[in-house]
Each structure stands twice: as C-alpha cells, then as structure tokens.
Design a protein around this motif. Structure first.
Motif, PDB file in Angstrom:
ATOM      1  N   SER A 181       3.801  23.871  23.690  1.00 46.39           N
ATOM      2  CA  SER A 181       3.313  22.938  22.675  1.00 46.39           C
ATOM      3  C   SER A 181       1.862  22.552  22.960  1.00 46.39           C
ATOM      4  CB  SER A 181       4.182  21.679  22.642  1.00 46.39           C
ATOM      5  OG  SER A 181       3.543  20.692  21.853  1.00 46.39           O
ATOM      6  N   ILE A 182       0.993  22.809  21.960  1.00 46.22           N
ATOM      7  CA  ILE A 182      -0.416  22.422  22.130  1.00 46.22           C
ATOM      8  C   ILE A 182      -0.777  21.260  21.218  1.00 46.22           C
ATOM      9  CG2 ILE A 182      -1.149  24.729  22.858  1.00 46.22           C
ATOM     10  CD1 ILE A 182      -2.397  24.865  19.924  1.00 46.22           C
ATOM     11  N   GLU A 183       0.257  20.655  20.605  1.00 45.67           N
ATOM     12  CA  GLU A 183      -0.001  19.603  19.621  1.00 45.67           C
ATOM     13  C   GLU A 183      -0.795  18.455  20.237  1.00 45.67           C
ATOM     14  OE1 GLU A 183       3.609  17.950  18.143  1.00 45.67           O
ATOM     15  OE2 GLU A 183       2.637  16.906  16.467  1.00 45.67           O
ATOM     16  N   GLN A 184      -0.308  17.957  21.365  1.00 47.15           N
ATOM     17  CA  GLN A 184      -1.005  16.842  22.011  1.00 47.15           C
ATOM     18  C   GLN A 184      -2.392  17.272  22.484  1.00 47.15           C
ATOM     19  OE1 GLN A 184       1.161  15.024  25.246  1.00 47.15           O
ATOM     20  NE2 GLN A 184      -0.464  13.559  25.686  1.00 47.15           N
ATOM     21  N   ALA A 185      -2.471  18.484  23.016  1.00 40.79           N
ATOM     22  CA  ALA A 185      -3.760  18.973  23.509  1.00 40.79           C
ATOM     23  C   ALA A 185      -4.789  18.976  22.391  1.00 40.79           C
ATOM     24  CB  ALA A 185      -3.592  20.376  24.093  1.00 40.79           C
ATOM     25  N   ALA A 203       8.439  17.123  19.048  1.00 42.01           N
ATOM     26  CA  ALA A 203       9.561  17.179  18.115  1.00 42.01           C
ATOM     27  C   ALA A 203      10.629  18.128  18.637  1.00 42.01           C
ATOM     28  CB  ALA A 203       9.075  17.609  16.740  1.00 42.01           C
ATOM     29  N   GLY A 204      10.204  19.247  19.211  1.00 46.27           N
ATOM     30  CA  GLY A 204      11.175  20.186  19.774  1.00 46.27           C
ATOM     31  C   GLY A 204      11.605  19.745  21.163  1.00 46.27           C
ATOM     32  N   VAL A 205      12.763  20.251  21.608  1.00 40.60           N
ATOM     33  CA  VAL A 205      13.201  19.853  22.949  1.00 40.60           C
ATOM     34  C   VAL A 205      12.736  20.866  23.985  1.00 40.60           C
ATOM     35  CG1 VAL A 205      15.197  18.606  22.094  1.00 40.60           C
ATOM     36  CG2 VAL A 205      15.463  20.981  22.819  1.00 40.60           C
ATOM     37  N   ARG A 206      12.602  20.401  25.201  1.00 41.49           N
ATOM     38  CA  ARG A 206      12.231  21.213  26.358  1.00 41.49           C
ATOM     39  C   ARG A 206      10.946  22.006  26.112  1.00 41.49           C
ATOM     40  NH1 ARG A 206      16.262  24.150  29.734  1.00 41.49           N
ATOM     41  NH2 ARG A 206      16.827  25.498  28.020  1.00 41.49           N
ATOM     42  N   ALA A 207       9.970  21.375  25.467  1.00 34.55           N
ATOM     43  CA  ALA A 207       8.718  22.072  25.209  1.00 34.55           C
ATOM     44  C   ALA A 207       7.823  22.030  26.437  1.00 34.55           C
ATOM     45  CB  ALA A 207       8.006  21.433  24.026  1.00 34.55           C
ATOM     46  N   GLY A 208       6.998  23.051  26.564  1.00 35.55           N
ATOM     47  CA  GLY A 208       6.016  23.085  27.638  1.00 35.55           C
ATOM     48  C   GLY A 208       4.724  22.478  27.123  1.00 35.55           C
ATOM     49  N   VAL A 209       4.434  21.252  27.536  1.00 39.85           N
ATOM     50  CA  VAL A 209       3.301  20.531  26.965  1.00 39.85           C
ATOM     51  C   VAL A 209       2.022  20.844  27.747  1.00 39.85           C
ATOM     52  CG1 VAL A 209       2.333  18.229  26.589  1.00 39.85           C
ATOM     53  CG2 VAL A 209       4.713  18.700  25.984  1.00 39.85           C
ATOM     54  N   VAL A 210       0.982  21.148  26.988  1.00 39.32           N
ATOM     55  CA  VAL A 210      -0.305  21.491  27.589  1.00 39.32           C
ATOM     56  C   VAL A 210      -1.149  20.231  27.742  1.00 39.32           C
ATOM     57  CG1 VAL A 210      -2.450  22.773  27.204  1.00 39.32           C
ATOM     58  CG2 VAL A 210      -0.229  23.794  26.600  1.00 39.32           C
ATOM     59  N   SER A 211      -1.684  20.013  28.929  1.00 35.63           N
ATOM     60  CA  SER A 211      -2.520  18.844  29.199  1.00 35.63           C
ATOM     61  C   SER A 211      -3.919  19.280  29.575  1.00 35.63           C
ATOM     62  CB  SER A 211      -1.944  18.050  30.372  1.00 35.63           C
ATOM     63  OG  SER A 211      -1.039  17.123  29.924  1.00 35.63           O
ATOM     64  N   PRO A 212      -4.842  19.269  28.628  1.00 39.92           N
ATOM     65  CA  PRO A 212      -6.153  19.853  28.925  1.00 39.92           C
ATOM     66  C   PRO A 212      -6.943  19.076  29.963  1.00 39.92           C
ATOM     67  CG  PRO A 212      -6.145  18.805  26.754  1.00 39.92           C
ATOM     68  CD  PRO A 212      -4.740  18.803  27.242  1.00 39.92           C
TER      69      PRO A 212
END
Lengths: 312, 789
Positions: free
Chosen positions: B30-34, B80-89
C-alpha cells in the motif's frame, strides 16, 4: 561402591509419579525372548559397533593394540569385533569420531550415580517426582542399587524400582526401606510358557510377589503385551485372578509391544526372527484385555503406553 | 472466578466468518499513505520536522480510505485492505525501489503489488525522498562503518521507526484523546518558546486522531442506513455510537474500552509504521471495565469473549513490511502486539483474573500469530492459571510464551528500574522486556555476533569466508600458548567491536530524533509531557538501549572444543583445527565428527561448558552497562536472535563446534545448538539457568519443542505445569514451546494450501508456517523435540 550401568535417562515420565530420572542397571536374571533392552541382559560391559554412525575413517583399527578389530569393506558390518581378543581398553572408542564404537554401559560409583540422579531434584520437588532404578534388573546388582536408593532417600526424593522380582526374598526385602514404589513385571501365568520364553520358572517371582504384597508396599503391576504370547485372553485372565487374590488393591498397567526394539537387534547383529510379523496391539484389543482385569475388580492404569526401548 | 464457565465457552460463528474473510483476502503493498505524506511534505518543506510529522499524520488520518465490515464488533485499520504492506517514505524506501517487482515472488513475506502503484512510487514518491529519509541519512553518515563492522555488530533501526514500545494505554483509556489534547494545549501555553512547538505538534496529531475516529462514526452511521440485516444494522449503529463517543469522551463500558484500545494501536502504527507496539498488561487495565459491566448485568462472559476475539482478529490485520534481508531476520512479519497476562500485582500477589483466562480462551480459539500472548508466571501463580497456560500451549499455536517474574523483576531492578515499575513490566516485540507506559527501550539497537568475533580472534582478524581483514590481528589459534591467552585476545577483539558498535548506535539513535520525531506516540508515553520532549529525543521516563549477544551456545561449544582438544588433552593441534575450518572441513569430516561427538556441549547440564556461556554473556553485559545512550539511559544486553540465527550464521565461517560455514547458529538465544542437547529438557533448562538472568535484562529467548502427545492427558498437563513451575524456580527469564508433530510440518511444507492457518513458534513470535521461507521451515523441522518419553 561401583556398579555397571547402561545409562541415566532424565525427564522420564512413565516410571512412577511426576518428573523423574531413571537409572538403567546392567544385568538381568531372565532371558525374555522379547527383551526391549537387550544390552541390559549381560552384567558385563561390552563394546558395540553401530554401523549407521560409522564414517569409515578407519582410525579404530590402527589404534587397537590387540588386533581385535577387523575392517571388512565387502560385508556388513564394516567393523567386526573379535570378542575374545578385545580387552575393553576403550582406545578405539576414544579415537572414534562418532559413537559408532561404544561401550554399552559404564562403571560408576554409587555416589556418582546418585549425584547424577539428583541433578533434577528441583523438578522432582515441583512435580512430586523422583528417581527410578530399572535395567536390566536392579535385583542383580542389589548392593549397588540399594546404596544409590539410600543416597537418594537421604535427600527426601521419591524412589521407585522396576523389577521382575527374580531374586531371593532376602535380597528383595532389603529394598523395602529405601523404595517408595515397586513397579513389578508379571509376564506369564503359566510356568511352562514362562520357562520357554524367559528361561526361568515363575515360581520364585510369584512367591516374592505375594510376600511383597503382604508388606503393603506401594505396588504397581505391569504386564508386557507380546502378541500371541502374553497378550492372550487366557494369560491375562489368569494373571488377573492371581493379582486379585494376592494384591486386590493394587494397580495394573498393560504395556503395549514396541516395535522399535527390533531396530536395536539389527544394530547388534542379533536375530530378529522372533519379532517377525509382530505388531503393537490396537487400542480396542488393549481395552478388551483391560476389561478382563477390571472384571476381577482391579484398578487399571489406562494410558496406552508402550514398552520402553531406549533407542540410539 | 467462574473458571468452569469460561472453560466451556466456544467461539461464535461471527468470529469464524471474520477470521476466514481475513485469511482469504490477498495481501497488497500500500502506497496510499506514502502518497499523502509526500504531497504534504512537498507543499510544506520549511516547517519544523515535528510539525511536519504531526500534520502529515493528521492529513493521512483525514484522507486515508477506511472500511468497516458490518459483522465487525471492533473496527479500524490503517488501510482499507487487511494485512497490507505499508510504505513509509520518511523512514526509508530505497529498498522498495529495488525490490518492488520482486515483492510478490520473494522467498519470505510476499505481497501483491498493483502495477499503477509501481508507477506512482517511481515517478512521484521515490524521487522526492532521495537524501531525505532516515535510511539515506544513516547511509550518508555511517554507511561505510555499518558495512565494515556488520558481520560482527549488526546495527539495526537504520531504515524504519523504532517502535517496541508499550504505551500508557491505561491513561489513554482513562482520559481519551480530547482530554489529552487539551492537556497538551494547556501545557503549550505555559511552555518556554523552544518547547511550545513540541506541545503543539502533539496536539495537532491528537486532533488528527479524533477526526479519524469521527470518520468511523460517520461511516458506520451511513452504512447502517442502508443495511438490510437487522442485526448488522444494530451493530453498525452501536459502532457509530461508540466511535462518536470516543472522539470526545473516555470509554466507560468494556466494548468501548476495547475499541478505544484498538484505535490507539492503529494510530500508533499509522504514525510510526514500526514493528511493535504492545498493549502490555491488558488483563489488568481492562479488568475494571469488564467487572463493572458484569456487575451491572450489561455484559456476560459469552459476549466479553466475542469482543476479545474480535480484537484478537484485529491484531492480525496489521503486518509490517520489511525488506527481503530484514524479512530473513524477522520472518513471517511479526508485528509484536504483545499482551502479558497474569504476573504479580504491586503487593507481590497473583494478579491473574478472569480476563487472563478469557484471553487464554481467545488464544485457544483463534490460534493466529497475533497477539503475541505472553504469560507472566511467578511463585504466586495459581495452579489453575499455570495449567490453563499448559493446556493452551499444548494446542500448538506456540502461545502463550512464558516469562518469569521471579528473575525478570530483579534483572530490571539491577538496571536501575524502580521496584514500582519492575513489577509492572510487560513485553514488547518478541521477548523484549519493558516497563509499562513510560519507557523507550530501543531494544533492538544491534546484534553482536560473538561467534564471528571468536573467528576473527583465532584467524588473525581475517574473515574466514572472504579472507578480508575485518578485525584486529592479534594472532591465530596457533599463536596463543594457553587458553587464557586466547581468552584475553578474544576479550580485546570484542572490545574493539563493542566500541565501534556503540558509536554507530548512538548516531542512529540521534538521527531518529532528528528525522522521525513521533508526536502522537509522545502523547501516550509518560514524562514526555512533563519534560516537553519527544519520545525519540529522550522524553520517556526510562531510556534504555538493548544489544543482543549472539550466540552463547555456539560460543561455549567452540571454546569448550578449543579448551579440551587443543589445550588440555591435545587430541587436536591448533594447526590442524585452523586448517580444518579454513577449508570448511573439506576432507576432514573425521575431525568435524570428533568435535561434535567427543566434546561436551552447552545444553546438557555439563557445568564447565555451560559456565563458558555464562562467563562471556556476563562479560558482554558488564561492558554494555558501562555505556550511556544518546537519550541518557543505559545500554544493556539481551539474549535472543528472533530468526536472525539463520542470516547471522551465514556470516560465520566453519566453527570449531563442528558447524559448517554459513550454517545457522543455535536458534532462539538461550537454546542449545539444535540436535546437540541430548540429555532432555530438564538438562537444557538447568544449563540455561546457569547463564545469569540479570545479564539478559533486555530479554532472553529459549525455544523448546514438545510433541502433542505430552498434552493428551490431564496427568501430562499437570506434569507440564510442574515443568513450568521448575522453570520459575530455576530463575530463567523466558521459555516458549512449539508443540507440533514433525510429520505435520513436513505435510504442511509439501501441501501449503491445506495448512494455511498452521502457526508455529519461530523465535519470540508466531508465524504462519506455510508463509516461511524454505530454509527456515527446514530449520524448524530440525529442532530437537521431546515427547516420546
């Protein structure tokens, strides 16, 4: 005082209450055809070769000063031990990088044995466990066994002895003050069969059993289930009647045949003919036999346990 | 306590459906937050870093897509999805640039990737952060040094936020975000000019948090208006009510408290994207809510368990994205929602309550990797509690892992922790010890490979694998005339690397304060408000740094072999030994077998060997105690590797314990080398007990494996319980158990689809067995097991 032992096994859970350590002594008076610890039969210490651990480094042959080892690339086993030449000096064993060449036991003092047994004393205290002497049969090296038991009793540890009761009653009686639990093996009710399969009469065993029961010691009776030999309805029923008459409050446990021991016979180059086609009993077969014991009013320990075979 | 009643409880259909839906949903990058964060920083380049962090956090919370499943009792996730790999720039993404295409196919911790995300990441996100992220700054400042010492001292926390914190959840529940926000506003008005920014940053973050909770209230309300099923509609209305309330007020009833707790952890993960935040002693601080509801008759145990199990599922919806190298060290994306049940209270009495038992029940039902459930045992623990732990352990999910109050409290106090905080300790991450709500333990600052240091000591400072000069040239094994001379050289070699390691750790620590201040986290860690300092800058009451000494088993086995064979009985010459390890035992299998079989090994209750392990662990711990970290607190030692014994082993050449080059080291931390502990579990425990528990105050790890047969009867359970009690008596900090048959593991390896929910204890945490890389699966299969007893 020194004794010949096979081994000390820690964290044994089926030779009495709680968490325990069990000392296996060398030497047995019976010669049961199904023996699960054949290395325990002989009281002397012997050199063995376990081909499955050998890496064929051939060091052993060169360090043997007596020419007792013969290496044979063509045939099994690779290392052949000439028992008449072997002095059991241990040089080959020391040079062996694995445990392919090993003694089947060692000589240690009663004090050292007790010390090793008492290492887990904290586990015994927490679990209500203790130590057990088995074998072989502890009655063979009785002085040594009694001394070890005495040293453990001194530390207020629960003690058990697992025996076939084949010894003079005077010997057995000396165990009573230092033994909290007797685990007694009864195998065959019929004396002719007993002689055939163990090479000894069961008369002495029965009379010792009666006298021990009279002493009101804590007594657990175990019957090994050897298919078609001990594990027959007639044998179990006959043993049940005998136990009910002599020791009506005692507990009885049936020990299932364990095919793992066969492997040990292979490693020892002993014939496995006796075991051919032999399988452990099914749970329902055991339950049928347990019912025979219960119908005599005996209290049955109902874990489906197998005979122990200390594998390598 | 109604223990019989609790024992009889079963899991609800709602929970099974939710669990299945979660496991069936694919895992995405998931790159949404990034993207939101990058957009913010692009527009606001000149604000102070803590304000940027707070505002971009708040912006994310206002914009990120949210989702509610109408069946859920507890809602909220950071994607929104479960167990996503969230990217933290902000922390580091260069590795994502390199690995993004391989994420779906890499051996460990795979993630699906949407093609359009690769595009956005490459064109928009990655270019902006070049040179600005923590990772890039660490590289610029320390790159060569980290590489130069890496095989001996692996420096951690270089490309992600620290985490590994147990926040003051009790306070969060008692006050709620609004009251905490108002407190920070009030403090900002009284604060000096240089501190005012800190307080305002925290308040900004909290405002974002409240907006986020408000969004859930609104979404639930909207959904309830169109929901056809009456029960789901009622549930959505209740969610809307609870969320609306939690924006402004503290929770009052049990479900509200659990929802509030979960929001806190979602928020912490959104801010930091770090690998562990621990709820800690949730059975203690949630108990009053539970008890009040029961007493008022508005909650029964069936409903309470369902709420707990709903929370348990939530803990499994956040995973942590690691680069492929880190995924090797920490396989199975452990995220460390660590809950510590039981233990003692402030008067030293048994603190286990009905919630402790309900948590165990939830664990028995759910059996997934999270939470990382830990049981604190003491001499005061009731037999019921110990047996219930034994029963759940016997089910095989690897939990609860077991901690020992009797050794851990003194170990913490020896590090200067007050007795009032020591009794209230909790666990973060896998097995790391922490105080509750007032500490930044920085528990994985680095890992120190003592086995590699020994290799360099006996090989002129040269790496056996590459021949490179890596350490001090103090001679070779052939040069040390006595064992004591060798030990002296080893000490010198260790000191050389310790010195360099600490310097590097300090710099990394300071860079975190500079790049990744954490305003939201600072609102729930004691003393940050009082000191007016961000938690990364030393705001917490306790500021420790933990470094792991790796691996006592191999070190003891190597030194025992050297001592016995070379210096005592002369059965091997130093030249012969060196030649053997330099050639990776090529052509000298005889010597390798001799070293394996004819020298006693750690883990068998052989005093002189075990004492070698104890001696060097003590030496390392004493050296750590001499240093002060960047936040003004002490360094201390830990004895765990998580799954790092595999990659750490890859850094070590052939060793004199008979281990071949690059083979794994002993697993866990305190465990014996696998297959070398031949005297059973009691002997192993006694060996481990000889290593002083105080020397592992950062946390220790012991793995044991039992066969399920052991737990089949009540008698077996009772014996296992007494085994645990002896563990308490022996003053060992930690033990955990894998209870699974070898045949099952082999079956799971070849038919992963049929075994998807099978969990195993990896090392300090539980993971899905089928999601582990092949070599780690094999290694778990190979570990010793006790059972045919």
């Amino acid at each position: 005082m020194d004794g010949a032992i096979i081994d000390i096994k820690r964290f044994t859970l089926h030779d009495g209450p709680g968490i325990r350590s069990t000392l296996f002594l060398k030497g047995c008076s019976l010669r049961c055809a199904w023996c699960q610890n054949p290395e325990g039969v002989d009281a002397a210490i012997n050199l063995w070769y376990f081909g499955n651990q050998c890496i064929h480094c051939c060091q052993c042959e060169s360090v043997c000063a007596y020419g007792a080892l013969l290496l044979d690339e063509e045939h099994e086993p690779f290392v052949q031990i000439n028992k008449s030449k072997c002095t059991r000096c241990g040089a080959c064993m020391a040079s062996c990088p694995t445990r392919a060449l090993s003694f089947d036991g060692k000589t240690i003092s009663a004090a050292a044995a007790a010390e090793a047994l008492l290492r887990d004393v904290e586990f015994y205290r927490q679990s209500g466990g203790g130590i057990t002497i088995s074998g072989g049969d502890p009655l063979v090296q009785h002085d040594f066994a009694i001394e070890v038991l005495r040293l453990c009793k001194k530390e207020k540890v629960h003690t058990a002895v697992e025996t076939c009761l084949y010894a003079d009653y005077e010997v057995l009686e000396r165990f009573i003050p230092v033994t909290d639990l007797f685990i007694v093996d009864l195998k065959l009710a019929d004396d002719a069969m007993h002689r055939e399969y163990t090479h000894r009469s069961n008369e002495l065993i029965k009379s010792n059993y009666v006298r021990l029961a009279w002493k009101k010691v804590d007594l657990l009776t175990r019957i090994p289930l050897i298919p078609n030999i001990t594990a027959t309805e007639s044998n179990i029923a006959a043993l049940a009647r005998f136990i009910r008459e002599e020791n009506p409050d005692g507990r009885v446990e049936l020990m299932n045949f364990n095919p793992l021991a066969v492997n040990k016979y292979v490693l020892m180059n002993k014939s496995t003919e006796f075991f051919e086609g032999m399988k452990p009993l099914s749970a329902s077969e055991i339950e049928e036999l347990q019912k025979l014991l219960e119908s005599e009013g005996l209290s049955v320990v109902k874990e489906h346990r197998r005979l122990r075979s200390e594998g390598r | 306590m109604e223990l019989d009643m609790i024992r009889g409880l079963s899991s609800s259909p709602r929970i099974s459906v939710l669990k299945q839906r979660m496991l069936d949903e694919p895992r995405f990058l998931s790159i949404e937050q990034a993207a939101i964060v990058t957009e913010y920083y692009r527009a606001n380049p000149d604000r102070p870093r803590n304000i940027q962090r707070a505002e971009s956090f708040a912006e994310t919370l206002r914009r990120i897509e949210i989702r509610i499943d109408p069946l859920e009792l507890i809602v909220g996730n950071r994607t929104a999805g479960v167990r996503a790999g969230v990217v933290s720039p902000e922390a580091g993404i260069s590795w994502i640039d390199e690995e993004i295409e391989r994420l779906p196919v890499r051996p460990q911790d795979k993630f699906e990737v949407r093609p359009e995300d690769i595009e956005t990441f490459r064109s928009d996100i990655r270019p902006f952060w070049k040179g600005k992220s923590l990772e890039d700054k660490v590289k610029a400042l320390l790159g060569d040094e980290i590489g130069a010492i890496g095989k001996v001292a692996k420096i951690n926390q270089t490309d992600h936020s620290q985490g590994h914190i147990c926040p003051n959840t009790k306070d969060w529940l008692a006050r709620g975000p609004l009251a905490i926000h108002d407190d920070f506003i009030a403090r900002s008005k009284r604060a000096s000019k240089e501190k005012r920014g800190f307080y305002l940053g925290v308040a900004t973050a909290l405002r974002g948090a409240m907006d986020y909770i408000e969004r859930y209230a609104a979404l639930a309300k909207r959904m309830s208006e169109t929901e056809d099923s009456p029960t789901d509609r009622e549930n959505l209305r209740e969610i809307a009510r609870i969320c609306a309330k939690l924006v402004k007020e503290p929770p009052e009833i049990f479900r509200e408290a659990v929802q509030s707790l979960w929001f806190l952890f979602v928020l912490l993960h959104t801010e930091s994207n770090a690998s562990s935040f621990s709820p800690g002693r949730a059975d203690q601080y949630l108990y009053s809510y539970y008890r009040n509801d029961l007493d008022k008759g508005i909650l029964d145990r069936v409903a309470a368990l369902e709420i707990i199990e709903a929370l348990w599922l939530k803990f499994n919806q956040i995973v942590y994205l690691r680069n492929s190298n880190s995924a090797k060290y920490f396989a199975g994306f452990p995220i460390g929602f660590n809950i510590a049940i039981g233990g003692v209270d402030d008067k030293g009495k048994d603190a286990a309550n009905e919630l402790s038992f309900l948590f165990l029940k939830a664990q028995a039902h759910i059996g997934l990797p999270q939470p990382n459930l830990s049981a604190r045992l003491s001499e005061q623990s009731s037999e019921e509690f110990v047996r219930e732990c034994a029963r759940v352990i016997g089910l095989g999910s690897g939990m609860p892992q077991v901690f020992n109050d009797e050794s851990i409290m003194p170990a913490l106090m020896a590090r200067g922790i007050s007795s009032k905080d020591a009794w209230n300790y909790a666990i973060v991450g896998c097995v790391e010890l922490t105080m509750h709500g007032n500490a930044l333990g920085w528990s994985d600052a680095a890992m120190f490979n003592m086995v590699k240091a020994l290799e360099l000591t006996i090989n002129n400072g040269k790496c056996l694998l590459t021949g490179k000069q890596m350490g001090l040239d103090l001679g070779s094994l052939a040069d040390y005339r006595t064992y004591e001379e060798l030990e002296e050289a080893f000490r010198t070699q260790m000191d050389y690397f310790i010195e360099r390691m600490i310097k590097a750790c300090d710099r990394v620590d300071r860079l975190h304060a500079e790049v990744l201040p954490s305003p939201f986290l600072s609102s729930v860690v004691d003393d940050c408000a009082g000191k007016g300092l961000d938690v990364t800058a030393g705001g917490a009451h306790y500021n420790l740094s933990g470094i792991q000494a790796i691996q006592p088993a191999n070190l003891a086995d190597c030194l025992a072999a050297i001592k016995q064979c070379i210096y005592i009985d002369h059965s091997v010459t130093a030249e012969e030994a060196l030649a053997a390890i330099r050639s990776n035992y090529e052509g000298n299998e005889r010597l390798r077998q001799f070293l394996i079989n004819k020298v006693p090994k750690y883990g068998n209750d052989v005093d002189w060997v075990d004492e070698i392990a104890a001696k060097w662990v003590s030496y390392f711990a004493a050296r750590m105690a001499e240093y002060t970290n960047a936040r003004g607190g002490p360094y201390h030692a830990g004895l765990y590797t998580v799954s790092a014994h595999v990659p750490m082993g890859q850094n070590v050449g052939a060793s004199l314990d008979g281990r071949k080059a690059k083979d794994p080291l002993a697993d866990g931390g305190m465990s014996a080398m696998y297959g070398r502990d031949k005297n059973g579990p009691t002997a192993l425990l006694r060996s481990v007990s000889k290593v002083h528990s105080c020397d592992g105050s950062n946390g220790t790890l012991l793995n044991m494996k039992f066969l399920p047969e052991f737990f089949r009867t009540e008698e077996g359970i009772a014996k296992f319980a007494s085994f645990l009690r002896t563990f308490v008596k022996l003053r060992i900090n930690h033990v955990q158990f894998n209870v699974i048959r070898k045949e099952d593991l082999l079956a799971a390896k070849s038919h992963p689809d049929e075994w998807r929910s099978l969990t195993v204890r990896v090392a300090g945490y539980t993971a899905y067995f089928t999601e582990l890389a092949n070599d780690l699966q094999d290694e778990i299969i190979a570990r010793t097991s006790y059972g045919e007893i």
